[in-house]
Scaffold this motif. Sequence first.
Motif, PDB file in Angstrom:
ATOM      1  N   GLU A 211      -5.799  26.712 -20.052  1.00 18.96           N
ATOM      2  CA  GLU A 211      -4.801  26.883 -18.983  1.00 18.96           C
ATOM      3  C   GLU A 211      -5.252  28.453 -18.183  1.00 18.96           C
ATOM      4  O   GLU A 211      -4.733  28.552 -17.094  1.00 18.96           O
ATOM      5  CB  GLU A 211      -3.563  27.383 -19.534  1.00 18.96           C
ATOM      6  N   SER A 212      -6.231  28.918 -18.795  1.00 20.11           N
ATOM      7  CA  SER A 212      -6.759  30.393 -18.440  1.00 20.11           C
ATOM      8  C   SER A 212      -7.720  31.030 -19.208  1.00 20.11           C
ATOM      9  O   SER A 212      -8.418  30.622 -20.031  1.00 20.11           O
ATOM     10  CB  SER A 212      -5.087  31.379 -18.654  1.00 20.11           C
TER      11      SER A 212
ATOM     12  N   GLY B 234      -3.648  42.926 -24.118  1.00 20.58           N
ATOM     13  CA  GLY B 234      -3.629  41.732 -25.221  1.00 20.58           C
ATOM     14  C   GLY B 234      -3.803  40.477 -24.520  1.00 20.58           C
ATOM     15  O   GLY B 234      -4.110  40.503 -23.182  1.00 20.58           O
ATOM     16  N   LEU B 235      -3.787  39.340 -25.090  1.00 17.63           N
ATOM     17  CA  LEU B 235      -3.703  38.242 -24.628  1.00 17.63           C
ATOM     18  C   LEU B 235      -2.677  37.379 -24.594  1.00 17.63           C
ATOM     19  O   LEU B 235      -2.685  36.399 -24.358  1.00 17.63           O
ATOM     20  CB  LEU B 235      -5.156  37.471 -25.489  1.00 17.63           C
ATOM     21  N   GLY B 236      -1.619  38.142 -24.812  1.00 17.49           N
ATOM     22  CA  GLY B 236      -0.465  37.415 -24.787  1.00 17.49           C
ATOM     23  C   GLY B 236       0.322  37.448 -26.236  1.00 17.49           C
ATOM     24  O   GLY B 236      -0.554  37.353 -27.204  1.00 17.49           O
TER      25      GLY B 236
ATOM     26  N   ILE C  38     -17.682  31.303 -15.963  1.00 16.12           N
ATOM     27  CA  ILE C  38     -17.890  30.301 -17.314  1.00 16.12           C
ATOM     28  C   ILE C  38     -18.057  29.120 -17.060  1.00 16.12           C
ATOM     29  O   ILE C  38     -19.046  28.582 -17.564  1.00 16.12           O
ATOM     30  CB  ILE C  38     -16.359  30.716 -18.047  1.00 16.12           C
ATOM     31  N   ALA C  39     -17.521  28.799 -15.794  1.00 15.17           N
ATOM     32  CA  ALA C  39     -17.766  27.200 -15.368  1.00 15.17           C
ATOM     33  C   ALA C  39     -19.340  26.996 -14.999  1.00 15.17           C
ATOM     34  O   ALA C  39     -19.814  26.163 -15.387  1.00 15.17           O
ATOM     35  CB  ALA C  39     -16.919  27.038 -14.235  1.00 15.17           C
ATOM     36  N   VAL C  40     -19.780  28.120 -14.258  1.00 12.49           N
ATOM     37  CA  VAL C  40     -21.394  27.864 -13.760  1.00 12.49           C
ATOM     38  C   VAL C  40     -22.101  28.014 -15.030  1.00 12.49           C
ATOM     39  O   VAL C  40     -23.044  27.093 -15.185  1.00 12.49           O
ATOM     40  CB  VAL C  40     -21.601  28.925 -12.996  1.00 12.49           C
ATOM     41  N   ARG C  41     -21.729  28.748 -15.975  1.00 10.45           N
ATOM     42  CA  ARG C  41     -22.445  28.801 -17.300  1.00 10.45           C
ATOM     43  C   ARG C  41     -22.672  27.600 -18.097  1.00 10.45           C
ATOM     44  O   ARG C  41     -23.658  26.999 -18.574  1.00 10.45           O
ATOM     45  CB  ARG C  41     -22.306  30.089 -18.023  1.00 10.45           C
ATOM     46  N   ALA C  42     -21.291  26.905 -18.202  1.00 12.00           N
ATOM     47  CA  ALA C  42     -21.133  25.548 -18.640  1.00 12.00           C
ATOM     48  C   ALA C  42     -21.594  24.497 -17.917  1.00 12.00           C
ATOM     49  O   ALA C  42     -21.795  23.282 -18.448  1.00 12.00           O
ATOM     50  CB  ALA C  42     -19.770  25.510 -19.073  1.00 12.00           C
TER      51      ALA C  42
ATOM     52  N   PRO D 278     -14.942  25.083 -11.665  1.00 13.77           N
ATOM     53  CA  PRO D 278     -13.789  25.999 -12.083  1.00 13.77           C
ATOM     54  C   PRO D 278     -12.619  25.165 -12.535  1.00 13.77           C
ATOM     55  O   PRO D 278     -11.931  25.281 -13.411  1.00 13.77           O
ATOM     56  CB  PRO D 278     -13.543  27.195 -11.223  1.00 13.77           C
ATOM     57  N   ALA D 279     -12.501  24.213 -11.513  1.00 15.87           N
ATOM     58  CA  ALA D 279     -11.141  23.466 -11.727  1.00 15.87           C
ATOM     59  C   ALA D 279     -11.401  22.489 -12.726  1.00 15.87           C
ATOM     60  O   ALA D 279     -10.233  22.135 -13.572  1.00 15.87           O
ATOM     61  CB  ALA D 279     -11.255  22.414 -10.314  1.00 15.87           C
TER      62      ALA D 279
END
Length: 207
Positions: A57-58, A125-127, A41-45, A49-50
């Motif tokens: 948060e996740s 689920g996602l929580g 996701i970070a690379v695409r954006a 990642p940090a």
Amino acid sequence: MVEKRQSRREAVSGHKRELILDAAKQVFAEEGLEGASLRSIAVRAGYTPAALYFHFESKEAIYAEVLKGSLASLGAAVSRAVAQAKSPALRLKAAAMSFFRFYADNPRDLDLGFYLFRGGMKPAGLGHERDEMLNAALESALRPIADGAIELGASRQRANLLMVDCFAHATGLLLLLHTGRIRMFGASAPDLMEAYVKDRIAHLSER
């Protein structure tokens, strides 16, 4: 001056957040919840990642936000269709058919909504809090179906059952539509959905 700087920072932060969500939607559509990673996701954006942790948060938090936006678009589409309908029967039909058409026209959003069954039929689920929030958003988008049924004289219980039934019928037809299986039967998914809705309305009107 301080307020302007703060406003500028908030605008930049909001822009970065939107870039991350746009990238995440693409990655989730391609790889699913399980296959996607914060790194991809970070690379695409265009971030590290940090950097993502300044906004989310996740991975699950990002997915929930993407799905929340999708469900908001769904709810808006249903509301627009219902607002143009002039009678209870037409409002019920508009609600059910706009729900169906939204996902017929946006298959990635449909796939996004089935995150609970990634990796098989065992829900993951996602929580609890996120799942409750997303389920409430979906129920809100479907609620005009039940409201239309109540206007036609159905009890709240029967109206809720019809809402669930419409949801199940629509998702079944959408699955056949987007996998191409509907061609096996030489049928049209939109026509079948419309015929189903008309039949449900006719049964309510007979009471």
